[in-house]
Design a protein around this motif. Structure first.
Motif, PDB file in Angstrom:
ATOM      1  N   SER A 194       0.974  -1.256   0.121  1.00 48.45           N
ATOM      2  CA  SER A 194      -0.111  -0.018   0.022  1.00 48.45           C
ATOM      3  C   SER A 194       1.014   1.344   0.012  1.00 48.45           C
ATOM      4  O   SER A 194       0.538   2.227  -0.699  1.00 48.45           O
ATOM      5  CB  SER A 194      -0.863   0.055   1.138  1.00 48.45           C
ATOM      6  OG  SER A 194      -1.983   1.090   1.289  1.00 48.45           O
ATOM      7  N   ASN A 195       2.098   1.156   0.796  1.00 47.55           N
ATOM      8  CA  ASN A 195       2.904   2.485   0.733  1.00 47.55           C
ATOM      9  C   ASN A 195       3.542   2.684  -0.664  1.00 47.55           C
ATOM     10  O   ASN A 195       3.874   3.824  -0.960  1.00 47.55           O
ATOM     11  CB  ASN A 195       4.006   2.404   1.811  1.00 47.55           C
ATOM     12  CG  ASN A 195       3.444   2.287   3.395  1.00 47.55           C
ATOM     13  OD1 ASN A 195       2.556   3.293   3.378  1.00 47.55           O
ATOM     14  ND2 ASN A 195       3.934   1.598   4.164  1.00 47.55           N
ATOM     15  N   ARG A 248       2.033   2.010  -3.352  1.00 43.78           N
ATOM     16  CA  ARG A 248       1.112   2.409  -4.215  1.00 43.78           C
ATOM     17  C   ARG A 248       0.970   3.975  -4.030  1.00 43.78           C
ATOM     18  O   ARG A 248       0.848   4.991  -4.798  1.00 43.78           O
ATOM     19  CB  ARG A 248      -0.370   1.754  -4.005  1.00 43.78           C
ATOM     20  CG  ARG A 248      -1.421   2.476  -4.888  1.00 43.78           C
ATOM     21  CD  ARG A 248      -1.286   2.339  -6.482  1.00 43.78           C
ATOM     22  NE  ARG A 248      -2.380   3.216  -7.057  1.00 43.78           N
ATOM     23  CZ  ARG A 248      -2.355   3.564  -8.218  1.00 43.78           C
ATOM     24  NH1 ARG A 248      -1.012   3.806  -8.759  1.00 43.78           N
ATOM     25  NH2 ARG A 248      -3.291   3.956  -8.796  1.00 43.78           N
ATOM     26  N   THR A 249       1.050   4.436  -2.393  1.00 45.14           N
ATOM     27  CA  THR A 249       0.916   5.699  -2.400  1.00 45.14           C
ATOM     28  C   THR A 249       1.885   6.624  -2.797  1.00 45.14           C
ATOM     29  O   THR A 249       1.743   7.657  -3.377  1.00 45.14           O
ATOM     30  CB  THR A 249       1.001   5.940  -0.584  1.00 45.14           C
ATOM     31  OG1 THR A 249      -0.087   5.093  -0.157  1.00 45.14           O
ATOM     32  CG2 THR A 249       0.945   7.376  -0.211  1.00 45.14           C
ATOM     33  N   LEU A 289       1.188   7.242  -6.468  1.00 41.65           N
ATOM     34  CA  LEU A 289       0.164   8.263  -6.429  1.00 41.65           C
ATOM     35  C   LEU A 289       0.882   9.622  -6.314  1.00 41.65           C
ATOM     36  O   LEU A 289       0.623  10.761  -6.960  1.00 41.65           O
ATOM     37  CB  LEU A 289      -1.116   8.055  -5.516  1.00 41.65           C
ATOM     38  CG  LEU A 289      -1.772   6.860  -5.657  1.00 41.65           C
ATOM     39  CD1 LEU A 289      -2.557   6.824  -4.476  1.00 41.65           C
ATOM     40  CD2 LEU A 289      -2.573   7.334  -6.969  1.00 41.65           C
ATOM     41  N   ALA A 290       1.828   9.776  -5.301  1.00 44.40           N
ATOM     42  CA  ALA A 290       2.678  11.105  -5.159  1.00 44.40           C
ATOM     43  C   ALA A 290       3.247  11.266  -6.260  1.00 44.40           C
ATOM     44  O   ALA A 290       3.248  12.447  -6.600  1.00 44.40           O
ATOM     45  CB  ALA A 290       3.483  10.811  -3.818  1.00 44.40           C
ATOM     46  N   ASN A 294      -6.765  11.179  -8.052  1.00 44.12           N
ATOM     47  CA  ASN A 294      -5.263  10.912  -7.472  1.00 44.12           C
ATOM     48  C   ASN A 294      -5.783  11.280  -6.000  1.00 44.12           C
ATOM     49  O   ASN A 294      -5.074  10.613  -5.158  1.00 44.12           O
ATOM     50  CB  ASN A 294      -4.270  11.989  -8.094  1.00 44.12           C
ATOM     51  CG  ASN A 294      -3.146  11.802  -7.077  1.00 44.12           C
ATOM     52  OD1 ASN A 294      -2.835  12.261  -6.404  1.00 44.12           O
ATOM     53  ND2 ASN A 294      -2.311  11.098  -8.076  1.00 44.12           N
ATOM     54  N   GLU A 295      -6.368  12.294  -5.503  1.00 41.85           N
ATOM     55  CA  GLU A 295      -6.573  12.597  -4.177  1.00 41.85           C
ATOM     56  C   GLU A 295      -7.534  11.705  -3.700  1.00 41.85           C
ATOM     57  O   GLU A 295      -7.352  11.078  -2.533  1.00 41.85           O
ATOM     58  CB  GLU A 295      -7.320  14.180  -4.110  1.00 41.85           C
ATOM     59  CG  GLU A 295      -6.558  15.107  -4.252  1.00 41.85           C
ATOM     60  CD  GLU A 295      -7.114  16.546  -4.347  1.00 41.85           C
ATOM     61  OE1 GLU A 295      -8.410  16.361  -4.168  1.00 41.85           O
ATOM     62  OE2 GLU A 295      -6.633  17.655  -4.259  1.00 41.85           O
ATOM     63  N   SER A 305      -7.766   8.362  -4.585  1.00 40.25           N
ATOM     64  CA  SER A 305      -6.973   7.182  -4.604  1.00 40.25           C
ATOM     65  C   SER A 305      -6.048   7.229  -3.207  1.00 40.25           C
ATOM     66  O   SER A 305      -5.675   6.265  -2.482  1.00 40.25           O
ATOM     67  CB  SER A 305      -6.247   6.840  -5.734  1.00 40.25           C
ATOM     68  OG  SER A 305      -7.005   6.652  -6.877  1.00 40.25           O
ATOM     69  N   SER A 306      -5.441   8.376  -3.274  1.00 42.11           N
ATOM     70  CA  SER A 306      -4.449   8.651  -2.106  1.00 42.11           C
ATOM     71  C   SER A 306      -5.110   8.577  -0.860  1.00 42.11           C
ATOM     72  O   SER A 306      -4.697   7.802   0.436  1.00 42.11           O
ATOM     73  CB  SER A 306      -3.752   9.995  -1.968  1.00 42.11           C
ATOM     74  OG  SER A 306      -3.049   9.932  -3.231  1.00 42.11           O
ATOM     75  N   GLN A 325      -5.727   4.772  -0.051  1.00 40.03           N
ATOM     76  CA  GLN A 325      -4.615   4.048   0.635  1.00 40.03           C
ATOM     77  C   GLN A 325      -4.101   4.494   2.099  1.00 40.03           C
ATOM     78  O   GLN A 325      -3.560   3.713   2.901  1.00 40.03           O
ATOM     79  CB  GLN A 325      -3.324   4.249  -0.486  1.00 40.03           C
ATOM     80  CG  GLN A 325      -3.706   3.829  -1.692  1.00 40.03           C
ATOM     81  CD  GLN A 325      -3.607   2.266  -1.870  1.00 40.03           C
ATOM     82  OE1 GLN A 325      -2.975   1.705  -1.264  1.00 40.03           O
ATOM     83  NE2 GLN A 325      -4.541   2.016  -2.699  1.00 40.03           N
ATOM     84  N   ARG A 326      -4.530   5.707   2.317  1.00 43.33           N
ATOM     85  CA  ARG A 326      -4.039   6.278   3.697  1.00 43.33           C
ATOM     86  C   ARG A 326      -5.041   5.434   4.786  1.00 43.33           C
ATOM     87  O   ARG A 326      -4.561   5.276   5.835  1.00 43.33           O
ATOM     88  CB  ARG A 326      -4.224   7.576   3.793  1.00 43.33           C
ATOM     89  CG  ARG A 326      -2.994   8.419   3.267  1.00 43.33           C
ATOM     90  CD  ARG A 326      -2.997  10.104   3.574  1.00 43.33           C
ATOM     91  NE  ARG A 326      -4.251  10.584   3.320  1.00 43.33           N
ATOM     92  CZ  ARG A 326      -4.691  11.231   1.937  1.00 43.33           C
ATOM     93  NH1 ARG A 326      -3.469  11.323   1.187  1.00 43.33           N
ATOM     94  NH2 ARG A 326      -5.571  11.924   1.895  1.00 43.33           N
TER      95      ARG A 326
END
Length: 219
Positions: free
Chosen positions: A128-129, A131-132, A135-136, A167-168, A170-171, A174-175
């Motif tokens: 997950s990190n 993927r984060t 996305l960043a 993007n926001e 999806s982020s 993930q968080r």
């Protein structure tokens, strides 16, 4: 004459058989007035107290409890139900204890499975990190595109704005996912801690049931 004699014999035989059958059931009790009563059937005067059923030899065959009112029967049934449920819970607890011992015969096995379980959650968090981070990077690229419209953001194309929103979103997902997995790690650790407390008791009981070696027994 012969017919009358035969009938007499039959009647006497039947009466004797009936008396024998009756004698097989002898009830005795002391009623509320202190009188000792004996009969060949349950005694009405003693329905509110214990009666004894005797064998032909006079010994007690069994005790018959007092007759219960509807309320008393309901209370007794509830008590019996609670007792049955308690026995069922006890049997289930023993079954679980046996299963726990079979799964974890030693502290080393339990510790190893704890490490594996936590490592599995860590792998999920790691993915997950990753993927984060992706996305960043995507967000940086999108922001670079927005620089062309810095003087007039309203002219940015709808597709670009949609990329920002996606993007926001999806982020954020993930968080939240990582937070949930961190809580899962705590739950896994707590489960293993609780199991270990129980297992220590079970291991101690198991070891206590093993007889000492012959050499130590002699000493």
């Amino acid at each position: 004459m012969l017919l009358r004699t035969a009938l007499t014999i039959i009647w006497v035989s039947a009466a004797f058989t009936a008396s024998q059958a009756a004698a097989q059931h002898i009830y005795t009790c002391v009623d509320g007035k202190g009188r000792k009563i004996t009969a060949d059937r349950p005694i009405a005067e003693c329905m509110d107290r214990t009666q004894k059923e005797l064998n032909r030899s006079g010994t007690v065959k069994r005790e018959v409890g007092p007759s219960l009112t509807a309320q008393e029967r309901a209370a007794q049934e509830e008590k019996d139900k609670a007792a049955a449920e308690a026995r069922a819970r006890e049997a289930e607890d023993k079954r679980r204890d046996r299963a726990l011992l079979l799964r974890y015969p030693s502290r080393a096995v339990h510790d190893q499975e704890r490490v594996i379980a936590l490592a599995q959650v860590d792998e999920v968090i790691k993915a997950s990190n990753k993927r984060t981070a992706e996305l960043a990077e995507q967000r940086k690229a999108i922001q670079a595109e927005f620089e062309f419209y810095a003087k007039d953001p309203g002219k940015a194309p709808p597709g670009l704005k949609r990329k920002v929103e996606e993007n926001e979103a999806s982020s954020a997902v993930q968080r939240k996912f990582v937070q949930d997995q961190e809580q899962e790690k705590k739950r896994v650790s707590q489960r293993f801690d609780e199991e270990l407390v129980k297992l220590k008791q079970l291991w101690a009981l198991r070891e206590g049931s093993i007889p000492p070696p012959a050499s130590s027994a002699k000493n």
